[in-house]
Design a protein around this motif. Structure first.
Motif, mmCIF file in Angstrom:
data_model
loop_
_atom_site.group_PDB
_atom_site.id
_atom_site.type_symbol
_atom_site.label_atom_id
_atom_site.label_comp_id
_atom_site.label_asym_id
_atom_site.label_seq_id
_atom_site.Cartn_x
_atom_site.Cartn_y
_atom_site.Cartn_z
ATOM 1 N N SER A 1 -25.402 -35.416 -66.859
ATOM 2 C CA SER A 1 -26.396 -34.332 -66.842
ATOM 3 C C SER A 1 -25.742 -33.016 -66.444
ATOM 4 C CB SER A 1 -27.532 -34.663 -65.871
ATOM 5 O OG SER A 1 -28.230 -35.807 -66.286
ATOM 6 N N VAL A 2 -24.945 -33.046 -65.368
ATOM 7 C CA VAL A 2 -24.297 -31.813 -64.899
ATOM 8 C C VAL A 2 -23.267 -31.321 -65.913
ATOM 9 C CG1 VAL A 2 -22.838 -30.821 -63.099
ATOM 10 C CG2 VAL A 2 -24.706 -32.377 -62.483
ATOM 11 N N THR B 1 -25.926 -40.740 -56.640
ATOM 12 C CA THR B 1 -26.563 -41.530 -57.700
ATOM 13 C C THR B 1 -27.838 -40.874 -58.209
ATOM 14 O OG1 THR B 1 -27.754 -42.806 -56.017
ATOM 15 C CG2 THR B 1 -25.640 -43.684 -56.801
ATOM 16 N N ALA B 2 -28.344 -39.901 -57.440
ATOM 17 C CA ALA B 2 -29.549 -39.180 -57.850
ATOM 18 C C ALA B 2 -29.325 -37.693 -57.579
ATOM 19 C CB ALA B 2 -30.766 -39.681 -57.090
ATOM 20 N N LEU B 3 -29.973 -36.878 -58.375
ATOM 21 C CA LEU B 3 -29.799 -35.430 -58.262
ATOM 22 C C LEU B 3 -31.164 -34.779 -58.124
ATOM 23 C CD1 LEU B 3 -27.581 -33.252 -58.354
ATOM 24 C CD2 LEU B 3 -28.034 -33.031 -60.804
ATOM 25 N N HIS B 4 -31.364 -34.056 -57.030
ATOM 26 C CA HIS B 4 -32.628 -33.362 -56.793
ATOM 27 C C HIS B 4 -32.423 -31.874 -57.091
ATOM 28 C CE1 HIS B 4 -34.167 -37.010 -54.900
ATOM 29 N NE2 HIS B 4 -33.040 -37.056 -54.182
ATOM 30 N N TYR C 1 -34.213 -24.534 -56.555
ATOM 31 C CA TYR C 1 -33.153 -25.443 -56.991
ATOM 32 C C TYR C 1 -32.409 -26.143 -55.853
ATOM 33 C CZ TYR C 1 -33.905 -23.060 -61.419
ATOM 34 O OH TYR C 1 -34.470 -22.536 -62.549
ATOM 35 N N GLY C 2 -32.792 -25.938 -54.606
ATOM 36 C CA GLY C 2 -32.176 -26.649 -53.492
ATOM 37 C C GLY C 2 -30.694 -26.374 -53.372
ATOM 38 N N ARG C 3 -29.867 -27.459 -53.343
ATOM 39 C CA ARG C 3 -28.419 -27.316 -53.178
ATOM 40 C C ARG C 3 -27.822 -26.416 -54.250
ATOM 41 N NH1 ARG C 3 -23.961 -29.908 -51.110
ATOM 42 N NH2 ARG C 3 -25.277 -31.426 -50.002
ATOM 43 N N PHE C 4 -28.264 -26.573 -55.480
ATOM 44 C CA PHE C 4 -27.722 -25.747 -56.559
ATOM 45 C C PHE C 4 -28.135 -24.281 -56.383
ATOM 46 C CE2 PHE C 4 -26.723 -29.775 -58.106
ATOM 47 C CZ PHE C 4 -25.900 -29.684 -59.218
ATOM 48 N N ILE D 1 -29.622 -28.766 -66.879
ATOM 49 C CA ILE D 1 -29.364 -30.017 -66.150
ATOM 50 C C ILE D 1 -30.655 -30.802 -65.977
ATOM 51 C CG2 ILE D 1 -28.631 -30.980 -63.933
ATOM 52 C CD1 ILE D 1 -26.628 -28.674 -63.715
ATOM 53 N N ARG D 2 -31.727 -30.108 -65.626
ATOM 54 C CA ARG D 2 -33.036 -30.776 -65.500
ATOM 55 C C ARG D 2 -33.432 -31.433 -66.821
ATOM 56 N NH1 ARG D 2 -37.005 -26.569 -62.205
ATOM 57 N NH2 ARG D 2 -36.307 -27.101 -60.098
#
Length: 530
Positions: A456-457, A526-529, A388-391, A443-444
């Motif tokens: 989304s969040v 503007t984008a969420l990875h 999930y990277g940052r999350f 969220i995904r």
């Protein structure tokens, strides 16, 4: 869902700070923590027997001792009732204890019915709604009344005696200054005692095995020494052994018992260790009256059926206090004072099992549990960051905070950590990120529907939180049931699991949501990875 009022931010941060302050003492030696300022939390988590080492003792009560004690009490009550009957005293002969019953002969056959009624009046119902009585009253040979305790009555007496024994044992162990003893009943007549940190159980066994029944009786000066040496005493008296050796004849009637003692302390008299004692107001008056009526006579101080000393009453003792002297050492005087302060055991206990667990075994358990917790944390953290990277990083921060809060809560409430508790901690670490997995996956899913980052969040946290609350509510219910119906290790596991569930919901939902909200507000991505 992502809006955080300023007061909620400060409340969250304050909770984390307080939890951390209570957890910090566990990472330092006890000697270091003891020197910290008084306003800083210094309470450390207690370690159970399996982690700290200590002594395990299994005590068993003699059920026949309960029956004997009940018969002795019943005899005394019967004598009093017959002498103080409403319509005048009821003359009787030959009251004796035989074959598990008390019997006596009514001198005048016309008084038999009165005697039976008086004896039935002293019997009690077993339980509030039960018709069963604790004493059966019958008449044999026309004028001999027999009082026999019922099985139900003895069972109730045994249960009450065991409950009292548990409390007396707890007070005695507390007097020794030990921390977090475990004292629980096992079955009908057994008590398990576990004392963490106590490596020498001999003193504990000696302390727990004594009934501490203190009595003051008159010495029978008319008894023939030769007969006493053979174990025979005149009627109304009995032969008791003396602590210093030999035997002595004492009256069966107890002038005053130790039940009314309010304090006892080891002290010194003429440079020798002695034990001072003090009665309450009622006991003091009885003691004063007994010494006034028997000035000049010797009286025996009897402890657990042995005569400690037999001094002469030179003058009335009116202050409600006195001194027990004998061949005491400083240790034995302190032990006797503890026994008298804590009260007498209502039933004799014997040690049927003992185990001593060394601190090395506990240290190995702690090392293994710590290693398991570290490995679990690293494995879970790695998986979350890769997935999930940052999350995932936020989830890892929440995971560390969760462990700190668990330690802080357990230290704050004085909970005891056992080996099953460590298992519960490791399980909590593994399951703690479930909430973050649910949130991240939701969220995904919202992103795949084409929603923007904020929607989304926000939707992911809002929808997943419902599922998280439902799932953890069920887990809490299961943990509570385990704590109520479980014993020993099961309770330890349930405590850590319950605390872990509560703290994980706080860190993995509230704290993570605060961190995510702060990041979104600051960066406006503007984008969420994820």
């Amino acid at each position: 869902m992502l809006d955080f009022p300023r007061w909620k931010i400060w409340m969250t941060l304050a909770t984390l700070l307080v939890g951390t302050l209570f957890a910090v003492p566990n990472f330092f030696p006890a000697e270091t923590v003891a020197n910290w300022p008084a306003f800083v939390p210094r309470q450390q988590m207690n370690l159970g027997l399996d982690l700290r080492g200590g002594s395990h003792i299994l005590l068993e009560a003699d059920a026949s001792d309960v029956r004997k004690s009940r018969l002795e009490t019943l005899e005394e009550i019967a004598r009093t009732e017959l002498r103080q009957a409403d319509d005048g005293a009821i003359p009787f002969l030959d009251m004796s204890m035989r074959d598990g019953a008390i019997s006596f002969t009514v001198r005048n056959p016309t008084d038999v019915d009165r005697a039976v009624e008086a004896m039935r009046a002293i019997s009690r119902p077993v339980g509030q709604l039960s018709a069963t009585r604790d004493v059966d009253v019958s008449v044999v040979d026309g004028n001999r009344v027999v009082l026999r305790p019922t099985d139900a009555g003895i069972a109730a007496e045994t249960d009450a005696a065991m409950k009292q024994a548990v409390e007396v044992i707890r007070r005695r162990i507390d007097e020794l200054g030990t921390r977090e003893p475990t004292i629980i009943r096992q079955g009908d007549t057994r008590i398990v005692v576990q004392v963490p940190g106590l490596q020498n159980p001999e003193a504990l066994k000696s302390l727990l095995g004594k009934t501490a029944k203190l009595e003051f009786r008159l010495v029978d000066v008319d008894a023939d020494p030769a007969q006493v040496a053979q174990g025979r005493a005149p009627p109304g008296s009995q032969v008791l052994p003396m602590v210093e050796g030999g035997a002595i004849a004492v009256k069966r009637r107890v002038l005053i018992s130790g039940d009314q003692l309010v304090d006892s302390q080891p002290t010194f008299q003429d440079g020798m260790p002695v034990v001072s004692f003090r009665f309450d107001s009622v006991g003091g008056k009885r003691f004063a009256k007994a010494t006034q009526e028997n000035t000049g006579k010797p009286f025996a101080i009897v402890l657990d059926g042995k005569v400690i000393s037999a001094p002469r009453i030179n003058e009335p003792i009116l202050g409600g206090s006195g001194i027990i002297s004998g061949n005491f050492t400083t240790e034995s005087a302190n032990e006797l004072a503890i026994l008298l302060r804590s009260g007498k055991l209502p039933v004799a206990l014997k040690v049927i099992e003992e185990r001593t667990i060394g601190p090395d075994l506990g240290a190995d358990s702690i090392r293994a549990g710590t290693l398991a917790a570290i490995v679990a944390t690293i494995a879970v953290a790695t998986l979350m960051i890769v997935t999930y990277g940052r999350f995932g990083v936020y989830a890892c921060i929440a995971l560390v905070l969760n462990v700190i809060l668990i330690l802080g809560v357990m230290s704050g409430i004085g909970a005891t950590l056992t080996l099953p508790g460590i298992a519960g901690l490791v399980l909590t670490i593994g399951a703690a990120v479930d909430a973050n997995v649910l949130i991240n996956e939701r969220i995904r899913e919202e992103q795949r529907k084409g929603r923007n980052v904020f929607n989304s969040v926000d939707t992911g946290f809002r929808e997943a939180t419902r599922t998280i609350w439902d799932a953890n509510s069920l887990n809490i219910i299961v943990a509570i049931i385990m704590f109520i119906f479980g014993t020993g290790p099961i309770k330890g596991f349930a405590v850590v699991l319950s605390i872990g569930i509560a703290t994980s919901v706080f860190t993995n939902v509230t704290v993570v949501r605060l961190m995510v909200s702060n990041w979104l507000v600051r960066t406006r991505p503007t984008a969420l990875h994820i």
